[in-house]
Design an enzyme around this catalytic site. Structure first.
Site, PDB file in Angstrom:
ATOM      1  N   TYR A 101       0.861  -1.193   0.000  1.00 49.12           N
ATOM      2  CA  TYR A 101       0.000   0.000   0.000  1.00 49.12           C
ATOM      3  C   TYR A 101       0.890   1.234   0.000  1.00 49.12           C
ATOM      4  CZ  TYR A 101      -3.020   3.703   1.835  1.00 49.12           C
ATOM      5  OH  TYR A 101      -3.691   4.876   2.005  1.00 49.12           O
ATOM      6  N   GLU A 190      -3.702   7.386  -3.979  1.00 44.93           N
ATOM      7  CA  GLU A 190      -3.541   6.140  -3.233  1.00 44.93           C
ATOM      8  C   GLU A 190      -3.423   4.948  -4.183  1.00 44.93           C
ATOM      9  OE1 GLU A 190      -5.988   4.807   0.526  1.00 44.93           O
ATOM     10  OE2 GLU A 190      -6.866   3.876  -1.243  1.00 44.93           O
TER      11      GLU A 190
END
Ligand code: GDP
Ligand code: MN
Length: 380
Positions: A101, A190
């Site tokens: 991530y 993101e």
């Protein structure tokens, strides 16, 4: 403004962040054609402006064009948390060895950008933050310093990425993500998951890209990415009329002037046991046309059962708002009860105007609390 995954990935691609090749499709037949063109297994991905599509059945693998067509059939029209799927992104399927991530957001408190990185990607980042906060590396970037090689090292070493090839690729991607974030005036970039393939290639498998509405004038190409159909009709109307409008879940429609007053009005509605359906901020306006526009938008929401006007007259004079309300009631049929609280500049005169005209569905209340109680009562 939130971008769809495929739009965010296009901005990633332009910034030099590796993404898979893909095609947009709006029908099952197009999905099949896209899969044929791409060749090999594909993943059929619902394009909606909300996360967690995988869990909701909006992401499916397909080994052949026929399968892609069948999966597309299943996903098109699916309702993912109130967002109906009308578009699909058909992408060459990737083999996944690891899911990481990586994100950049704006930390208003620190007045700096904030990187977050974890090797425990693929799941909701809130889950990682809650269950294993130590696995989440957080790192601020001073806007005057910009992204430096040491930032990249702090990210990859901070979470124990020990493969030098991965370190190199992630560092490069982090630098490019920062550039994309700054160049596009973004508020969030993101990548979840940022994958490592079995061959050791690192790439962005998903994209969440939010740009600052107020900077869109500098990015006509990004402004063009707005999909008017992604918003409910009253939100579209509000945007066209330049009215600030936010949809909520309850039954009281709220009109106020000024963000602070509107926020407190929402609180007071909840305090007295109600729940707001939406709100409009008249801002410094409040002339007749502004009131008519706002009322049209608010009453366009079928969830509204009663309407609460909460006006504090400053530059906006209460008598003018009262005239606006009366004009609006003269122009349009509003079946809902309307509760009005006026205070501040020319409040007395405003109240007098409303009381003299005395439209049957209009209720004038002396305080914000009384008005909120009345509006909630009338919505029941
Ligand atoms: P989200 O659920 O809305 O965050 O959508 P994502 O794009 O992140 O996809 C959800 C999950 O689907 C990912 O975490 C992957 O596990 C899986 N997925 C997505 N694309 C692929 C792919 O190309 N290959 C494989 N094997 N899995 C994928
Ligand atoms: Mn994701």
């Amino acid at each position: 403004m939130d971008l769809y995954e495929y739009q965010g990935k296009e901005l990633f691609r332009r910034a030099g962040i590796p993404v898979s090749d893909g095609r947009l499709a709006t029908t099952a037949a197009e999905a099949r054609a896209a899969a044929e063109e791409l060749g090999g297994p594909v993943v059929v991905k619902a394009q909606v402006l909300t996360g967690g599509r995988g869990k909701a059945g909006g992401i499916k693998l397909a080994a052949s064009p026929e399968e892609a067509e069948a999966r597309a059939e299943e996903i098109l029209g699916l309702d993912i948390r109130g967002h109906v799927v009308r578009k699909l992104w058909i992408e060459k399927a990737s083999d996944i060895a690891k899911e990481y991530y990586l994100s950049v957001t704006f930390d208003r408190g620190a007045k700096q950008s904030l990187f977050m990185f974890t090797t425990q990607g693929g799941v909701d980042i809130e889950e990682v933050a809650a269950s294993s906060p130590d696995a989440l590396v957080k790192l601020h970037v001073d806007p005057f310093e910009g992204f430096q090689p040491w930032h990249a090292r702090a990210l990859v070493y901070g979470d124990g990425v020990d493969d030098p090839d991965e370190q190199k690729q992630i560092s490069a991607i982090a630098g490019r993500l920062y550039s994309a974030f700054v160049d596009q005036d973004a508020m969030l970039c993101e990548i979840n998951p940022l994958i490592v393939t079995p061959a050791g290639e690192v790439k962005a498998l998903d994209s969440k890209f939010t740009v600052d509405d107020n900077a869109l004038f500098r990015h006509p190409d990004v402004a063009e990415m707005r999909d008017p159909e992604a918003y409910p009709p009253e939100e579209r109307a509000a945007r066209e009329k330049g009215v600030t409008y936010v949809k909520l879940d309850g039954e009281v429609g709220i009109l106020g002037n000024g963000a602070g007053l509107v926020m407190s009005t929402l609180d007071v509605i909840v305090l007295v046991g109600g729940s707001p359906a939406n709100f409009c901020d008249l801002g410094g306006g409040g002339d007749a046309q502004g009131v008519v526009d706002a009322l049209e938008i608010i009453t366009g929401d079928p969830q509204v059962k009663s309407i609460l006007f909460n006006i504090f007259g400053g530059i906006t004079r209460c008598d003018e708002v009262a005239r606006g309300i009366l004009q609006a009631l003269g122009k349009m049929q509003i079946p809902h009860p309307i509760v009005v609280r006026l205070d501040g500049t020319n409040a007395e005169e405003g109240r007098r105007l409303l009381e003299e005209a005395a439209p049957p569905n209009l209720h004038v209340e002396p305080t914000m609390l009384d008005a909120a109680r009345r509006a909630v009562e009338l919505a029941a």
